[in-house]
Design an enzyme around this catalytic site. Structure first.
Site, PDB file in Angstrom:
ATOM      1  N   LYS A 111       0.768  -1.374   0.176  1.00 48.97           N
ATOM      2  CA  LYS A 111      -0.086  -0.051   0.160  1.00 48.97           C
ATOM      3  C   LYS A 111       0.899   1.363   0.097  1.00 48.97           C
ATOM      4  CE  LYS A 111      -3.336  -0.977  -0.694  1.00 48.97           C
ATOM      5  NZ  LYS A 111      -3.694  -1.872  -1.911  1.00 48.97           N
ATOM      6  N   HIS A 165       7.346  -7.639  -1.911  1.00 49.98           N
ATOM      7  CA  HIS A 165       6.989  -6.875  -0.675  1.00 49.98           C
ATOM      8  C   HIS A 165       8.081  -7.483   0.439  1.00 49.98           C
ATOM      9  CE1 HIS A 165       3.646  -4.833  -1.928  1.00 49.98           C
ATOM     10  NE2 HIS A 165       2.904  -5.779  -1.874  1.00 49.98           N
ATOM     11  N   SER A 224      -4.536   3.195   3.749  1.00 49.10           N
ATOM     12  CA  SER A 224      -4.814   2.447   2.495  1.00 49.10           C
ATOM     13  C   SER A 224      -5.030   0.880   2.857  1.00 49.10           C
ATOM     14  CB  SER A 224      -3.697   2.736   1.644  1.00 49.10           C
ATOM     15  OG  SER A 224      -3.647   2.017   0.336  1.00 49.10           O
TER      16      SER A 224
HETATM   17  P1  A3P Z   1      -4.966   4.754  -1.459  1.00 47.71           P
HETATM   18  O1  A3P Z   1      -5.727   3.712  -0.886  1.00 47.71           O
HETATM   19  O2  A3P Z   1      -4.951   5.783  -0.372  1.00 47.71           O
HETATM   20  O3  A3P Z   1      -5.872   5.557  -2.545  1.00 47.71           O
HETATM   21  P2  A3P Z   1      -0.303  -0.553  -3.583  1.00 47.71           P
HETATM   22  O4  A3P Z   1      -0.212  -0.281  -4.873  1.00 47.71           O
HETATM   23  O5  A3P Z   1       1.358  -0.526  -2.951  1.00 47.71           O
HETATM   24  O6  A3P Z   1      -1.155  -1.405  -3.098  1.00 47.71           O
HETATM   25  O7  A3P Z   1      -0.617   1.131  -3.158  1.00 47.71           O
HETATM   26  C1  A3P Z   1      -2.131   1.443  -3.290  1.00 47.71           C
HETATM   27  C2  A3P Z   1      -2.211   3.013  -3.123  1.00 47.71           C
HETATM   28  O8  A3P Z   1      -1.645   3.668  -4.100  1.00 47.71           O
HETATM   29  C3  A3P Z   1      -3.699   3.392  -3.064  1.00 47.71           C
HETATM   30  O9  A3P Z   1      -3.657   4.566  -2.216  1.00 47.71           O
HETATM   31  C4  A3P Z   1      -3.699   3.717  -4.420  1.00 47.71           C
HETATM   32  O10 A3P Z   1      -4.902   4.612  -4.497  1.00 47.71           O
HETATM   33  C5  A3P Z   1      -2.496   4.542  -4.538  1.00 47.71           C
HETATM   34  N1  A3P Z   1      -2.057   4.864  -5.958  1.00 47.71           N
HETATM   35  C6  A3P Z   1      -2.099   3.984  -7.244  1.00 47.71           C
HETATM   36  N2  A3P Z   1      -1.778   4.434  -8.241  1.00 47.71           N
HETATM   37  C7  A3P Z   1      -1.561   5.646  -8.095  1.00 47.71           C
HETATM   38  C8  A3P Z   1      -1.516   6.765  -8.753  1.00 47.71           C
HETATM   39  N3  A3P Z   1      -1.116   6.959 -10.081  1.00 47.71           N
HETATM   40  N4  A3P Z   1      -1.191   8.186  -7.909  1.00 47.71           N
HETATM   41  C9  A3P Z   1      -1.462   8.212  -6.727  1.00 47.71           C
HETATM   42  N5  A3P Z   1      -1.729   7.350  -5.964  1.00 47.71           N
HETATM   43  C10 A3P Z   1      -1.809   5.877  -6.551  1.00 47.71           C
END
Ligand code: A3P
Length: 300
Positions: free
Chosen positions: A52, A107, A137
């Site tokens: 996340k 991870h 998140s």
């Molecule tokens: P939120 O849940 O705060 O919206 P991961 O990919 O490590 O699982 O992380 C997911 C988080 O990254 C989510 O955060 C998601 O919305 C955010 N995320 C993914 N793509 C993004 C982008 N292009 N710009 C900003 N945040 C992004």
């Protein structure tokens, strides 16, 4: 009462191995142990994140940087196939037959990574995110994981996040481990917040590190296709392609909100102060600074 129900549900969904929790339905103890012997090439590129922290965002950026066919839209390969997780090889790929440069995602903590990283020194990019937003998140992510068969209250989630009883283990240990062992690897540290503040500069920084000399037009394309708004609609990047057994799309999205500072909408003042205290105790000795807010509540 909640304690018992949640603990049981988490025990059913995860197994713990060498200090880290893994998804039982998606990997095995043997698969994790085999990673140590994984054959490494100098040309490999590893994206390392705590869950996340912006993993799929950086997957999209790296995939666009490395694949012209992704940039110009002639190839429609989803990002999990472009950059598989080494500990969750969901499509049962044979990593040994993948052409170079191979891109991988993980991870894992530093101590469970392939042994040969330290001799071959391939490029690695570690993306971190301020832990309050990371926690928020993660809290929402658990709601869309079908194998977690219980509802976890916000208060309880703060507790399990701090204690590290979550996928990927403790946020604090993950970052500390990678940061204090950075000399053992060829690693670039990037933060979610710097990507939010200035995506173009972050993309250029990553290009420089991975020795990809893209012209300005190609950089424009990478930036354009890696915005939150565009990724949300991009079928190779938005992770709606994952099966409902892995992510229940009716309950929420991987691309949820994508902002800095959403923790302010979740944490009470007391929770925030308690978290600050824990952060100070666990991380205060490290020269790491996070941006906790960008005043972008209404950003899309
Ligand atoms: P939120 O849940 O705060 O919206 P991961 O990919 O490590 O699982 O992380 C997911 C988080 O990254 C989510 O955060 C998601 O919305 C955010 N995320 C993914 N793509 C993004 C982008 N292009 N710009 C900003 N945040 C992004």
């Amino acid at each position: 009462m909640e304690q018992d129900t949640v603990d049981k549900a988490l025990d059913d969904a995860f197994f713990k191995h060498k200090g880290i929790y893994f998804e039982t339905s998606l990997t095995s103890l043997e698969a994790i142990d085999a990673i140590e012997d994984m054959e490494i090439r100098e040309s490999d590129v590893f994206l390392v994140t705590y869950p996340k922290s912006g993993t799929i965002w950086t997957q999209q950026i790296l995939s666009l940087i490395f694949n012209e066919g992704h940039r110009n839209g002639t190839e429609h390969i989803d990002n999990i196939n472009r950059m598989p997780w080494i500990e969750y090889n969901l499509n049962n790929m044979d990593f040994n037959i993948r052409p170079s440069p191979r891109l991988f995602t993980t991870h894992l903590p530093y101590y469970l990574m392939p042994r040969d990283l330290r001799s071959k020194m391939p490029k690695m990019i570690y993306v971190s995110r301020n832990p309050k937003d990371n926690l928020v998140s993660f809290y929402h992510f658990y709601k869309i994981k079908p194998d977690i068969k219980c509802t976890i209250s916000w208060e309880k989630f703060i507790e399990i996040f701090i204690s590290g009883k979550v996928l990927g283990g403790s946020w604090f240990d993950h970052l500390r481990g990678w940061y204090t062992h950075k000399e053992d690897f060829n690693i670039l540290f990037v933060t979610y917040e710097e990507m939010k503040q200035d995506l173009r500069s972050a993309v250029k920084k990553i290009c420089k590190f991975v020795d990809k000399n893209l012209d300005e037009k190609a950089i424009d394309t990478v930036v354009e296709r890696a915005t939150f708004k565009n990724m949300k609609e991009d079928p190779v990047a938005n992770y709606r392609f994952m099966s409902n057994d892995v992510l229940d799309h009716s309950k929420g999205e991987s691309l949820r909100k994508g902002i800095v500072g959403d923790w302010k909408n979740h944490m009470t003042v007391a929770q925030s102060e308690m978290f600050d205290k824990v952060y100070q105790e666990k991380m205060g000795d490290l020269p790491i600074k996070f941006l906790w807010d960008l005043n972008e509540e209404n950003a899309s």
